[in-house]
Design an enzyme around this catalytic site. Structure first.
Site, PDB file in Angstrom:
ATOM      1  CG  ASP A   1      -1.923   2.454   6.611  1.00 52.50           C
ATOM      2  OD1 ASP A   1      -2.331   2.092   5.481  1.00 52.50           O
ATOM      3  OD2 ASP A   1      -2.073   3.617   7.036  1.00 52.50           O
TER       4      ASP A   1
ATOM      5  NE  ARG B   1      -8.828   9.525  -7.368  1.00 50.47           N
ATOM      6  CZ  ARG B   1      -8.484   9.204  -6.135  1.00 50.47           C
ATOM      7  NH1 ARG B   1      -8.453   7.938  -5.759  1.00 50.47           N
ATOM      8  NH2 ARG B   1      -8.156  10.141  -5.267  1.00 50.47           N
TER       9      ARG B   1
ATOM     10  NE  ARG C   1      -4.551  15.728   2.738  1.00 48.59           N
ATOM     11  CZ  ARG C   1      -5.042  14.598   2.223  1.00 48.59           C
ATOM     12  NH1 ARG C   1      -4.998  13.477   2.912  1.00 48.59           N
ATOM     13  NH2 ARG C   1      -5.546  14.565   1.020  1.00 48.59           N
TER      14      ARG C   1
ATOM     15  CB  SER D   1     -11.624  11.508   0.273  1.00 45.58           C
ATOM     16  OG  SER D   1     -10.488  10.662   0.196  1.00 45.58           O
TER      17      SER D   1
ATOM     18  NE  ARG E   1      -2.588  13.165  -1.549  1.00 47.93           N
ATOM     19  CZ  ARG E   1      -1.612  13.168  -2.460  1.00 47.93           C
ATOM     20  NH1 ARG E   1      -0.728  12.190  -2.515  1.00 47.93           N
ATOM     21  NH2 ARG E   1      -1.514  14.135  -3.313  1.00 47.93           N
TER      22      ARG E   1
ATOM     23  CG  ASP F   1      -1.583   7.821   1.116  1.00 46.35           C
ATOM     24  OD1 ASP F   1      -0.675   8.650   1.094  1.00 46.35           O
ATOM     25  OD2 ASP F   1      -2.546   7.835   0.323  1.00 46.35           O
TER      26      ASP F   1
ATOM     27  NE  ARG G   1      -8.127  14.155  -3.584  1.00 47.87           N
ATOM     28  CZ  ARG G   1      -7.910  13.404  -2.500  1.00 47.87           C
ATOM     29  NH1 ARG G   1      -8.913  12.847  -1.880  1.00 47.87           N
ATOM     30  NH2 ARG G   1      -6.696  13.180  -2.087  1.00 47.87           N
TER      31      ARG G   1
ATOM     32  CG  ASP H   1      -1.475   1.268   1.612  1.00 48.34           C
ATOM     33  OD1 ASP H   1      -2.154   1.834   0.739  1.00 48.34           O
ATOM     34  OD2 ASP H   1      -1.269   1.756   2.753  1.00 48.34           O
TER      35      ASP H   1
HETATM   36  O1  M1P Z   1      -4.367   5.767  -0.518  1.00 48.52           O
HETATM   37  C1  M1P Z   1      -5.376   5.984   0.394  1.00 48.52           C
HETATM   38  C2  M1P Z   1      -6.301   7.121  -0.043  1.00 48.52           C
HETATM   39  O2  M1P Z   1      -5.540   8.301  -0.234  1.00 48.52           O
HETATM   40  C3  M1P Z   1      -6.291   9.432  -0.505  1.00 48.52           C
HETATM   41  O3  M1P Z   1      -7.180   9.648   0.558  1.00 48.52           O
HETATM   42  P1  M1P Z   1      -7.277  11.042   1.373  1.00 48.52           P
HETATM   43  O4  M1P Z   1      -7.043  12.142   0.416  1.00 48.52           O
HETATM   44  O5  M1P Z   1      -8.651  10.986   1.966  1.00 48.52           O
HETATM   45  O6  M1P Z   1      -6.212  10.986   2.451  1.00 48.52           O
HETATM   46  C4  M1P Z   1      -7.133   9.264  -1.749  1.00 48.52           C
HETATM   47  O7  M1P Z   1      -6.320   9.354  -2.892  1.00 48.52           O
HETATM   48  C5  M1P Z   1      -7.895   7.952  -1.720  1.00 48.52           C
HETATM   49  O8  M1P Z   1      -8.437   7.712  -2.994  1.00 48.52           O
HETATM   50  C6  M1P Z   1      -7.015   6.802  -1.344  1.00 48.52           C
HETATM   51  O9  M1P Z   1      -7.763   5.630  -1.211  1.00 48.52           O
END
Ligand code: M1P
Length: 259
Positions: A222, A136, A154, A192, A34, A27, A147, A25
């Site tokens: 995670d 997407r 955030r 999101s 991010r 994030d 976003r 994965d």
């Molecule tokens: O990779 C996990 C998520 O990352 C983003 O979520 P958020 O902006 O809410 O932190 C998005 O790109 C989401 O699509 C993705 O699943």
């Protein structure tokens, strides 16, 4: 990975464990949410790639993964799976992809989007910015704050949501409104949730690696708890799942397994 680190280009058969693939994965697993991957993680992955095949599977679209994992991401991973593998690359070459709109059709898609926009308009939250729905290839991403919010905004939203369960309630309303659309609503990040056809979760990427007949498929994520967007692949019978709590934790487990 940084330009001064040459990426290995050995064939899968020449890796130390040619029957093994490690999927990650993004994030919270390869990088903080991010944010960019660390130099230490880049080096670890480069070393790992000498031992086995490596790939990432994230919910985000490719542009966000490029921001986080670097401009050479398609060269630095054997497999790149964006949007859960609905957009996929093997050794830099694009594989067949799926379309959300093709699955749902324009009429049902419009009903879904209109419902989301009305719901968000009625939400009383401290901050609203822009891009409440990101369209997407294989999914849509819905964000009550939008976003375009800043990083501090955030983080604040995430805390507020944890307390008020905004996204959980939003998802429940969608499930109630569209029970027959065959959709899954997945809260994978901070601000999101993703919406995609049921079955197009991260296990979707496994069909792309099937032809290689890997004997061992490791997955690191995670959000491996039920309801998290790593859950389905983490518990998949063909997969050896590893729950991590940070990129540092991912590196720790890799050291235990491979180095
Ligand atoms: O990779 C996990 C998520 O990352 C983003 O979520 P958020 O902006 O809410 O932190 C998005 O790109 C989401 O699509 C993705 O699943």
């Amino acid at each position: 990975m940084s330009a001064d680190i040459p990426a290995p280009i050995t064939a899968f058969a020449d890796r130390e464990f040619p029957d093994t693939i490690c999927l990650f994965d993004v994030d919270g697993t390869l990088s903080p949410a991010r944010l960019q991957i660390s130099e230490s993680m880049e080096k670890t992955l480069q070393e790992l790639r000498k031992k086995c095949v490596i790939g990432f599977v994230g919910g985000s679209d490719l542009s966000k993964q490029v921001e986080q994992l670097g401009p050479s991401v398609l060269q630095n991973f054997d497999y790149c799976f964006s949007e859960n593998g609905l957009k996929a690359f093997k050794l830099g070459e694009e594989l067949a992809s799926q379309s959300f709109i093709g699955y749902l059709g324009e009429d049902r898609y419009k009903k879904l989007v209109n419902f989301c926009l009305h719901y968000i308009a009625d939400m009383d939250i401290p901050v609203k910015r822009g891009t409440f729905i990101e369209f997407r290839n294989g999914m849509i991403n819905v964000s009550p704050i939008g976003r375009n919010c800043s990083h501090p905004e955030r983080n604040e939203f995430e805390k507020f949501d944890l307390e008020h369960k905004l996204r959980e309630k939003f998802v429940a309303a969608l499930q109630n409104e569209f029970p027959d659309f065959g959709l899954t609503f997945s809260i994978g990040g901070q601000i999101s949730f993703d919406v995609f056809p049921t079955g197009w979760d991260k296990t979707y990427c496994l069909r792309h690696i099937k032809p290689e007949n890997f004997k061992t498929i490791h997955f690191f994520g995670d959000k491996t708890f039920k309801g998290g967007n790593d859950y389905e692949i983490y518990v998949h019978p063909d997969v050896t799942g590893h729950a991590v709590n940070s990129p540092v934790d991912t590196e720790r487990i890799l050291r235990e397994l491979f180095f």
